[in-house]
Design an enzyme around this catalytic site. Structure first.
Site, PDB file in Angstrom:
ATOM      1  CG  ASP A  65      -1.654   1.266   1.487  1.00  0.00           C
ATOM      2  OD1 ASP A  65      -1.631   2.146   0.603  1.00  0.00           O
ATOM      3  OD2 ASP A  65      -2.277   1.385   2.565  1.00  0.00           O
ATOM      4  CE  LYS A  73      -1.608   7.076  -3.415  1.00  0.00           C
ATOM      5  NZ  LYS A  73      -2.103   6.134  -2.391  1.00  0.00           N
ATOM      6  CD  GLU A 119      -5.067   3.794  -2.398  1.00  0.00           C
ATOM      7  OE1 GLU A 119      -5.958   4.552  -1.959  1.00  0.00           O
ATOM      8  OE2 GLU A 119      -3.928   4.194  -2.693  1.00  0.00           O
ATOM      9  CG  ASP A 130      -9.274   5.300   2.170  1.00  0.00           C
ATOM     10  OD1 ASP A 130      -8.881   5.784   3.252  1.00  0.00           O
ATOM     11  OD2 ASP A 130      -8.499   4.833   1.317  1.00  0.00           O
TER      12      ASP A 130
END
Ligand code: AMP
Length: 664
Positions: free
Chosen positions: A21, A85, A184, A246
């Site tokens: 991850d 990211k 994800e 999330d």
């Protein structure tokens, strides 16, 4: 279903495929074998690697990675790179909105791509991410004791092709072949086995012609006397719609997925995603900081300054307060602000109660809820179409978030797995499927080991028996052991043996706030529900006060079929001694309750008894008390003594009742 265990043909060891991850704030690595997925730890047992890299300004070498780089970030703002990211596969124009959050230099590089500028050098975000990936690869090699060359890496569902390609490139630079990029939310769903059928979690055992292992129920009719309902298995639906919510520290997204199991394998489709790339737990921290600063100024004067060290202390305090309020109904805040001009100490103190905190963060939470409604609308779904909701990200531990998600989706969200780890675990599951490990895993159609709770004296009361088909539900009533007891600890166990010490602990929780009552009066209903995916929810409700508490667990992680078999064999082997031990615990508990009742009666009417009768009762009580304390007591003799004591008190009990009636 019937079937038999078959010996497997041994094969060459499989090349491991790890799951990574690669997060904006933290990254994790996991691996899945036949025991199920697990996080691989780095030095000192760290599970989370902060996605932070510090470069040397002079020569561009990597100076620090992870925690070390994160801890000293404030001292090196220009050469400590975090949130790389956000820049992956993007141009400077794409990330303009992010630049105000990034203290380092971001410039336009070749082909319009965003680069990080440090001294004379430019680094691509892929290179920065590669440093993180190599660190995790190192952790994995150390933990597995073998070379690792392949990985499944996760990306947000909304990543476009350029961002996905950049992620692959980062892997390549780190010497890792990225065998699959997984969304994800899909990974999170996989961690819970929501792909219905590719199952890594397990129970029975029979190898199919296609090489996959499936169920062989060794039904033991005597073992199945529990009130398990419904009695027959309802197979997992061939496809189900899942929402993944999330909420991390700085980003939020919600995705609606369709997970399908076809003859060709698993297919998943992201039907929609919605979110906000600058919304998360950090906003809640900021709200608490603002509250503290405002009140400090009101108390000590508007002119008070907050130097960098104090601001950092506020940030830590705010986050700790927020985290505490996830478990407690209030939290103390105390800040020592040194002395004022006249030398008097300045200490700011206040209690923040959960209700006030929830009011404060309601606008944030409602923003996430609006995104959920948008995601449902874009997916052309209603909340009723959503079979499961999976919670990901540390901020989903906030009770208000869980409550609102439950209200919107009208289902209890999945929280059994650590929300920080669920994506990496799912990536590892995908890795194991690709590596072929999954073939040897077991499918969960029945409950492999009995599930129960600890009762007084270290015995286990089983609610769901081994080999019950899933979904399964069982309910039993329990009560308190002490007068005025206001809390009950519910310790959930798995195993076939009779004593807690011989079973496997799955977790525990506390039911608090039971109104004080005499022992045995509160009615605590404990319900076990194992759903079609094998996720166990345990709920305890005190019926008079309606106080409730619950826990969710994935009970099968970490056990191989062999271990399940050997635990079962041990239960047969130790059956006689276990039953004897359990019987003794029950007798001791009964003795304690009876003696307590007799003592109460003696206190009430004892003075009116003739001396010989009273001495007789007291003699029985003394004998039973001594036997209860005797570790080597013979259970049959103990039982007889208990019966004799109870018989001797018939007159005493009658007198006590008459007295009570008279008083009324
Ligand atoms: P993540 O980005 O998923 O690692 O989530 C990090 C965020 O989760 C941070 O804002 C943490 O403060 C927050 N967090 C972690 N644990 C808790 C908790 N028990 N209650 C509330 N927030 C938490």
């Amino acid at each position: 279903m019937t079937g038999s265990k078959q010996t497997e043909v041994s094969e060459a060891p499989l090349e491991p495929i790890i799951g990574i991850d690669l997060g904006t704030t933290n990254s994790l690595v996991a691996y899945c074998d036949e025991r199920g997925p697990r996080i691989l730890e780095g030095p000192g047992g760290q599970r989370l690697l902060p996605s932070v890299v510090r470069y040397n300004e002079a020569d561009g070498g990597v100076e620090a990675v992870g925690r070390e780089a994160h801890t000293h970030a404030v001292e090196h703002p220009g050469n400590t790179i975090f949130s790389a990211k956000r820049l992956m596969g993007r141009s400077v124009a794409d990330v303009r909105g992010d630049l105000e959050y990034l203290p380092y230099e971001v410039v336009e590089g070749e082909h319009n791509t965003a680069r990080v500028g440090i001294g004379e050098r430019l680094f691509s975000p892929q290179e920065v991410s590669a440093v993180i990936l190599s660190e995790l690869r190192g952790w994995a090699e150390e933990a597995l004791g073998t070379q690792v060359r392949k990985a499944v890496v996760t990306v947000p569902a909304y990543f476009d092709d350029a961002q996905r390609q950049a992620t692959r490139d980062a892997g390549r630079i780190a010497g890792l072949q990225v065998v699959r990029i997984v969304n994800e939310p899909t990974a999170a769903a996989l961690a819970y086995g929501l792909d219905s059928g590719a199952g890594y979690r397990v129970s029975g055992i029979e190898k199919k012609e296609d090489g996959r292992v499936s169920l062989s129920t060794k039904l033991n009719p005597e073992a199945c006397t529990t009130e398990t309902d419904p009695p027959s298995a309802i197979p997992n639906p061939p496809s189900q719609t899942v929402a993944v919510f999330d909420l991390g520290g700085g980003t939020f997204d919600v995705s609606v997925l369709r997970m399908m199991q076809t003859d060709q394998g698993r297919v998943d489709q992201v039907l929609s995603t919605a979110g906000d790339t600058h919304l998360g737990g950090d906003d809640a921290d900021r709200m608490i900081i603002e509250l503290i600063q405002k009140e400090v100024r009101e108390q000590f004067g508007e002119q008070i300054e907050f130097p960098a060290s104090t601001r950092q202390a506020f940030r830590n305090l705010a986050e700790a307060t927020k985290i505490r309020l996830s478990d407690e109904s209030s939290a103390q805040i105390e800040v020592d602000l040194g002395v004022d001009g006249g030398g008097s100490p300045r200490v700011y103190r206040r209690t923040l109660v959960r209700d006030d905190f929830e009011n404060m963060i309601t606008p944030l939470v409602e923003k996430t809820i609006r995104c959920c409604r948008d995601a449902l609308r874009s997916a052309k779904c209603s909340a009723d179409d959503i079979g499961r909701v999976v919670m990901v990200g540390g901020s989903t531990r906030i009770p208000l978030v869980r409550r609102r998600v439950e209200e919107v989706f009208k289902t209890d969200p999945y929280t059994a797995l650590n929300p920080d780890e669920v994506v990496a675990l799912g990536a590892a599951v995908q890795g194991s499927i690709l590596a072929g490990v999954n073939r040897d895993m077991l499918l969960l159609d029945v409950i492999p080991l009995s599930l129960g709770i600890e009762t007084m004296g270290g015995a286990v009361s089983k609610l769901v028996m081994a080999n019950s088909t899933i979904p399964a539900q069982a309910t039993e009533m329990f009560s308190t052991y002490a007068d005025g007891q206001t809390n009950i600890k519910v310790h959930v166990l798995q195993g076939e043996r009779e004593l807690v010490a011989d079973c496997r602990s799955l977790g525990e929780f506390e039911l608090k706030g039971i109104p004080p009552m005499p022992a045995g009066l509160p009615k605590v209903e404990v319900t076990f529900l194992v759903d079609a995916n094998g996720v166990l929810s345990v709920q305890a409700v005190e019926k008079r006060s309606e106080k409730r508490a619950s826990i969710q667990i994935v009970p099968n992680h970490g056990l191989t079929r062999e271990e399940v078999d050997s635990m079962e064999a041990a239960s047969y082997e130790h059956a006689a001694e276990d039953m004897a031990a359990h019987r003794l615990i029950d007798l001791r508990n009964q003795a304690r309750l009876d003696i307590r009742a007799i003592e109460k009666q003696l206190a009430k009417v004892g003075d009116g008894l003739d001396a010989r009768y009273r001495a007789g009762v007291e003699g029985h009580v003394a004998q039973v008390r001594a036997m209860a304390d005797d570790k080597a007591v013979d259970p049959d003799r103990f039982h007889e003594a208990l019966d004799a004591m109870d018989k001797s008190t018939v007159r005493l009990a009658e007198l006590a009742i008459t007295q009570t009636l008279r008083e009324e």
